[in-house]
Scaffold this motif. Structure first.
Motif, mmCIF file in Angstrom:
data_model
loop_
_atom_site.group_PDB
_atom_site.id
_atom_site.type_symbol
_atom_site.label_atom_id
_atom_site.label_comp_id
_atom_site.label_asym_id
_atom_site.label_seq_id
_atom_site.Cartn_x
_atom_site.Cartn_y
_atom_site.Cartn_z
ATOM 1 N N LYS A 171 -12.731 44.226 37.369
ATOM 2 C CA LYS A 171 -14.146 43.944 37.163
ATOM 3 C C LYS A 171 -14.908 45.150 36.626
ATOM 4 C CE LYS A 171 -14.586 40.241 40.593
ATOM 5 N NZ LYS A 171 -15.291 39.786 41.824
ATOM 6 N N THR A 172 -14.494 46.347 37.010
ATOM 7 C CA THR A 172 -15.228 47.545 36.606
ATOM 8 C C THR A 172 -14.426 48.448 35.673
ATOM 9 O OG1 THR A 172 -14.466 48.724 38.575
ATOM 10 C CG2 THR A 172 -16.570 47.527 38.729
ATOM 11 N N GLY A 173 -13.229 47.986 35.290
ATOM 12 C CA GLY A 173 -12.387 48.841 34.470
ATOM 13 C C GLY A 173 -11.775 48.099 33.303
ATOM 14 N N LEU A 174 -10.519 48.391 33.025
ATOM 15 C CA LEU A 174 -9.826 47.848 31.866
ATOM 16 C C LEU A 174 -9.367 46.416 32.123
ATOM 17 C CD1 LEU A 174 -8.569 48.379 29.049
ATOM 18 C CD2 LEU A 174 -6.487 49.125 30.271
ATOM 19 N N ASN A 175 -9.577 45.558 31.114
ATOM 20 C CA ASN A 175 -9.099 44.173 31.147
ATOM 21 C C ASN A 175 -8.313 43.894 29.874
ATOM 22 O OD1 ASN A 175 -10.616 42.610 33.529
ATOM 23 N ND2 ASN A 175 -12.036 44.095 32.616
ATOM 24 N N TRP A 176 -7.282 43.071 30.030
ATOM 25 C CA TRP A 176 -6.436 42.706 28.889
ATOM 26 C C TRP A 176 -6.155 41.208 28.957
ATOM 27 C CZ3 TRP A 176 -0.521 43.993 28.469
ATOM 28 C CH2 TRP A 176 -0.025 43.491 27.255
ATOM 29 N N ASP A 177 -6.565 40.480 27.913
ATOM 30 C CA ASP A 177 -6.327 39.028 27.813
ATOM 31 C C ASP A 177 -5.489 38.752 26.573
ATOM 32 O OD1 ASP A 177 -7.969 38.239 30.069
ATOM 33 O OD2 ASP A 177 -9.699 38.745 28.815
ATOM 34 N N VAL A 178 -4.536 37.840 26.720
ATOM 35 C CA VAL A 178 -3.625 37.474 25.629
ATOM 36 C C VAL A 178 -3.631 35.960 25.470
ATOM 37 C CG1 VAL A 178 -1.288 37.617 24.707
ATOM 38 C CG2 VAL A 178 -2.145 39.433 26.198
ATOM 39 N N ASN A 179 -3.668 35.510 24.234
ATOM 40 C CA ASN A 179 -3.558 34.074 23.942
ATOM 41 C C ASN A 179 -2.520 33.890 22.839
ATOM 42 O OD1 ASN A 179 -4.501 31.530 22.222
ATOM 43 N ND2 ASN A 179 -5.204 31.248 24.315
ATOM 44 N N VAL A 180 -1.517 33.062 23.099
ATOM 45 C CA VAL A 180 -0.436 32.791 22.148
ATOM 46 C C VAL A 180 -0.436 31.305 21.817
ATOM 47 C CG1 VAL A 180 2.041 32.906 21.707
ATOM 48 C CG2 VAL A 180 0.939 34.690 23.098
ATOM 49 N N ASN A 181 -0.422 31.001 20.532
ATOM 50 C CA ASN A 181 -0.397 29.606 20.085
ATOM 51 C C ASN A 181 0.828 29.388 19.202
ATOM 52 O OD1 ASN A 181 -1.546 27.524 17.697
ATOM 53 N ND2 ASN A 181 -1.956 26.911 19.785
ATOM 54 N N TRP A 182 1.543 28.298 19.441
ATOM 55 C CA TRP A 182 2.744 27.953 18.670
ATOM 56 C C TRP A 182 2.727 26.454 18.424
ATOM 57 C CZ3 TRP A 182 6.614 24.457 19.668
ATOM 58 C CH2 TRP A 182 7.796 24.560 18.898
ATOM 59 N N PHE A 183 3.018 26.043 17.193
ATOM 60 C CA PHE A 183 3.084 24.600 16.940
ATOM 61 C C PHE A 183 4.007 24.316 15.766
ATOM 62 C CE2 PHE A 183 -0.462 26.244 14.537
ATOM 63 C CZ PHE A 183 -0.451 25.568 13.331
ATOM 64 N N LYS A 184 4.520 23.115 15.744
ATOM 65 C CA LYS A 184 5.395 22.640 14.680
ATOM 66 C C LYS A 184 5.243 21.145 14.522
ATOM 67 C CE LYS A 184 9.659 21.872 14.900
ATOM 68 N NZ LYS A 184 11.115 22.074 14.873
ATOM 69 N N PHE A 185 5.619 20.645 13.351
ATOM 70 C CA PHE A 185 5.594 19.209 13.106
ATOM 71 C C PHE A 185 6.612 18.889 12.027
ATOM 72 C CE2 PHE A 185 2.443 21.243 10.430
ATOM 73 C CZ PHE A 185 2.697 20.714 9.178
ATOM 74 N N VAL A 186 7.095 17.653 12.048
ATOM 75 C CA VAL A 186 8.071 17.172 11.072
ATOM 76 C C VAL A 186 7.614 15.796 10.601
ATOM 77 C CG1 VAL A 186 10.450 16.476 10.648
ATOM 78 C CG2 VAL A 186 9.975 18.459 12.106
ATOM 79 N N ARG A 187 7.455 15.652 9.289
ATOM 80 C CA ARG A 187 7.046 14.370 8.715
ATOM 81 C C ARG A 187 8.258 13.682 8.082
ATOM 82 N NH1 ARG A 187 2.537 15.610 4.572
ATOM 83 N NH2 ARG A 187 3.855 17.423 4.120
ATOM 84 N N LYS A 188 8.481 12.419 8.465
ATOM 85 C CA LYS A 188 9.638 11.671 7.967
ATOM 86 C C LYS A 188 9.233 10.281 7.479
ATOM 87 C CE LYS A 188 13.424 13.779 10.590
ATOM 88 N NZ LYS A 188 14.579 13.514 11.488
ATOM 89 N N TRP A 189 10.084 9.780 6.603
ATOM 90 C CA TRP A 189 9.939 8.398 6.153
ATOM 91 C C TRP A 189 10.625 7.463 7.138
ATOM 92 C CZ3 TRP A 189 6.869 6.500 2.537
ATOM 93 C CH2 TRP A 189 6.439 7.312 1.491
#
Length: 624
Positions: free
Chosen positions: A346-364
């Motif tokens: 609260k009164t010192g160093l803070n570290w936040d990380v956000n990781v996003n990963w996505f994939k998609f496959v389009r087929k007939w």
């Protein structure tokens, strides 16, 4: 040129709405909401004498005027009901309503056919007959809809929606369509005792159907049959009106002796034609750990699209094509978001990380016009095309007589090489934020892995003799000899000659089928550098590249000003100043940095655009 070739753009927009609300009681509200949207605009273009453009070989100038007007009105009625704790456990919010949408659009495009007197921009100064195109559209859409939200205490929430639309521009047999949606979610951690490390757990699922309605988002006039239709820019204006895709119309255009004629369409429309539809299915999980310091959100989705297909029919019917409901595609995808706070103070160093990963496959699922490469069951984004002939060992085959690379089509074979798929295998992003007292530092990387794209910038610069590679290495050594003519050409391409018979290729894959019967020798035929690089760039083969890249997308250093800096009576609640840099690093093979691959995530080819530039700035944010 900038003082003479002038384009004018004049626009008037009017938007207005009113709302009348009536509270029947504490649980029921009624609303009447009429609104209008209109615009009128005029585009003009003055092309001066002697200006050189495509499709105007006489260089005698032109004058064009493009007028468009749109009027749309909506009258909507809505009734809402809300009540909590029915029977002690059920929360209900619901509504139903209706809307009447009236739409009217007019477009008139007029152009000279060269100017008679230079510098006089009026239709009376047209050297040849003035030409024009017009488009008018009207539409009435009557809609009814409903929405119902149900909540069982804080355990389960459900949402059900539906909408009916009846459009005047669709075939009478199928001019009413319905699209529903269903959503269900439950917070398991509210009623199930979970391990201490799990602070929150939610699961969700949904289904939604959407239909096109037969409208187009934007409009631009079709001027392809008018004088000078092959040059200039196409201006798209907001439209959202009928596309008349299922209407059989006449085409008006000049034919013999420049006389206007009308021709009826050669396309039939199926008797039971319906608009295209998408069905979307989604399921998700949201879980948080260690008092919300670590979070994981996983989404699995699937889209199924029912398409409109134009099929060929026997011309003995008097028509050549038939529009019908046929063709299905499917898009399967995953999206995962991981968040964490490795350091929290609260009164010192803070570290936040956000990781996003996505994939998609389009087929007939159902491809009504498949070929040997793309058909039902294959990917919709497959990249395949003509290619250069190669030996089984991967060596390029060069024509012994010309010294140029051999293509499949040079041997009379319509084979195709599969280069991969245009969609990436997956995409990712990582954001780190460090904060200490009034300072914060944030940086974000993102990128994608896999997929192929054709580098159009590289192709055109090679064909034009302007690419730096055509002046370096062996190209650079031989380039001066191009000026000596065919007897002085000195460039020898790296590859092999196949002699001793005719090269035979597999009609599908393009592989050499009789390589054992041929004699392989190192190429020694001389040609010019420009002829060779032009052949290299004549097809996509050597300019199809992988999309894998990474970027340092943004770096931000922020200082939050102390709350008491401006005194106790200040009108400012918060104030901060930030130094911002964007697109600072681009990790991609330097050979292909003439294009910005992240602008072509799903495209199989690039345009003639320049890469995104680095930018630096200062941001001052004040909250009152």
């Amino acid at each position: 040129m900038s003082y003479e070739w002038l384009r004018g753009h004049y626009v008037n927009n009017v938007n207005g709405y009113a709302a009348l609300n009536y509270n029947v009681n504490n649980n029921i509200d009624l609303t009447l909401r009429p609104s209008i949207t209109t615009y009128n605009f005029t585009n003009t273009e003055k092309l001066p004498y002697s200006a050189t453009v495509y499709d105007r070989p006489e260089h005698k100038g032109d004058y064009r005027v493009d007028n468009r007007s749109l009027f749309e009105s909506n009258v909507e009625f809505q009734a809402k009901y809300h009540r909590n704790a029915i029977l002690g456990f059920l929360d209900v919010q619901g509504m139903f309503g209706g809307n009447a949408r009236t739409f009217r659009f007019n477009s008139e495009y007029t152009t000279t056919n060269y100017l008679n007197v230079p510098g006089v921009y009026s239709f009376s100064n047209s050297l040849n007959s003035v030409q024009a195109a017009s488009y008018n559209a009207e539409m009435l859409v009557l809609s009814g809809y409903y929405s119902l939200d149900l909540g069982y205490k804080s355990y389960v929430t459900a949402n059900i929606t539906g909408r009916f639309d009846k459009s005047s521009t669709l075939p009478a047999e199928n001019n009413t369509y319905f699209y529903p949606s269903f959503n269900l979610a439950t917070v398991i951690s509210d009623y199930v005792k979970l391990p201490k490390g799990i602070s929150f757990l939610k699961v969700r699922g949904s289904f939604a159907s959407s239909k096109s309605g037969g409208t187009d988002t934007y409009f631009a006039p079709n001027v392809s049959n008018l004088a000078g239709g092959g040059y200039g820019y196409t201006y798209y204006s907001p439209y959202d009106g009928p596309g008349y895709d299922f209407s059989q119309t006449y085409t008006l255009q000049p034919y013999y002796s420049n006389q206007n004629s009308a021709s009826y369409t050669n396309t039939l429309v199926g008797n039971n034609i319906r608009t295209a539809e998408r069905k979307a299915y989604e399921a998700g999980l949201d879980v948080r750990f260690l008092e919300n310091r670590l979070s994981l959100d996983v989404t699995r989705y699937r889209y199924r699209d029912d398409l409109i297909y134009t099929a060929d029919v026997s011309e003995s019917t008097g028509y050549s094509q038939l529009i019908k409901n046929q063709g299905k595609t499917q898009n399967d995808g995953w999206e995962v978001t991981l968040g964490g706070s490795p350091i929290r103070n609260k009164t010192g160093l803070n570290w936040d990380v956000n990781v996003n990963w996505f994939k998609f496959v389009r087929k007939w699922i159902d491809n009504p016009s498949g070929d040997n490469w793309v058909h039902s069951g294959t990917r919709t984004d497959l990249v395949y095309d003509n290619a250069f002939v190669r030996t089984s060992g991967g060596q390029l085959v060069i024509d012994q007589s010309s010294g140029l690379l051999l293509r499949y089509t040079d041997l009379g074979v319509n084979a195709k090489k599969v280069f991969g798929h245009s969609d990436p295998d997956w995409q990712w992003g990582i954001t780190n934020t460090f904060s200490y007292k009034n300072f914060s530092f944030r940086f974000r990387f993102d990128g994608m892995v896999g997929g192929v794209v054709h580098d159009y910038v590289r192709q055109k610069s090679l064909q034009g003799g302007r690419h730096i590679e055509s002046t370096q290495g062996k190209f650079g050594e031989a380039r001066p000899d191009d000026a000596l003519g065919s007897t002085g050409f000195s460039y020898v391409g790296e590859g092999v000659n196949l002699t001793g018979g005719t090269i035979s290729l597999d009609p599908i894959t393009g592989k050499i089928t009789n390589e054992d019967e041929l004699t392989v020798s190192k190429n020694a035929t001389k040609t010019s550098v420009q002829q060779y690089v032009t052949r290299m760039a004549s097809i996509h083969d050597l300019n199809n590249i992988k999309k894998t890249y990474a970027k340092l997308r943004e770096v931000t250093l922020t200082y939050r000003l102390p709350a008491d800096l401006f005194g106790k009576r200040t009108v400012f609640q918060n104030a901060s100043v930030s130094l911002v840099g964007r697109n600072l690093l681009y990790f991609f093979p330097s050979r292909y940095k003439d294009m910005d691959v992240d602008q072509y995530t799903q495209d199989s080819g690039s345009g003639l655009q320049t890469p995104t530039t680095r930018s630096y700035g200062v941001n001052l944010n004040i909250t009152f």
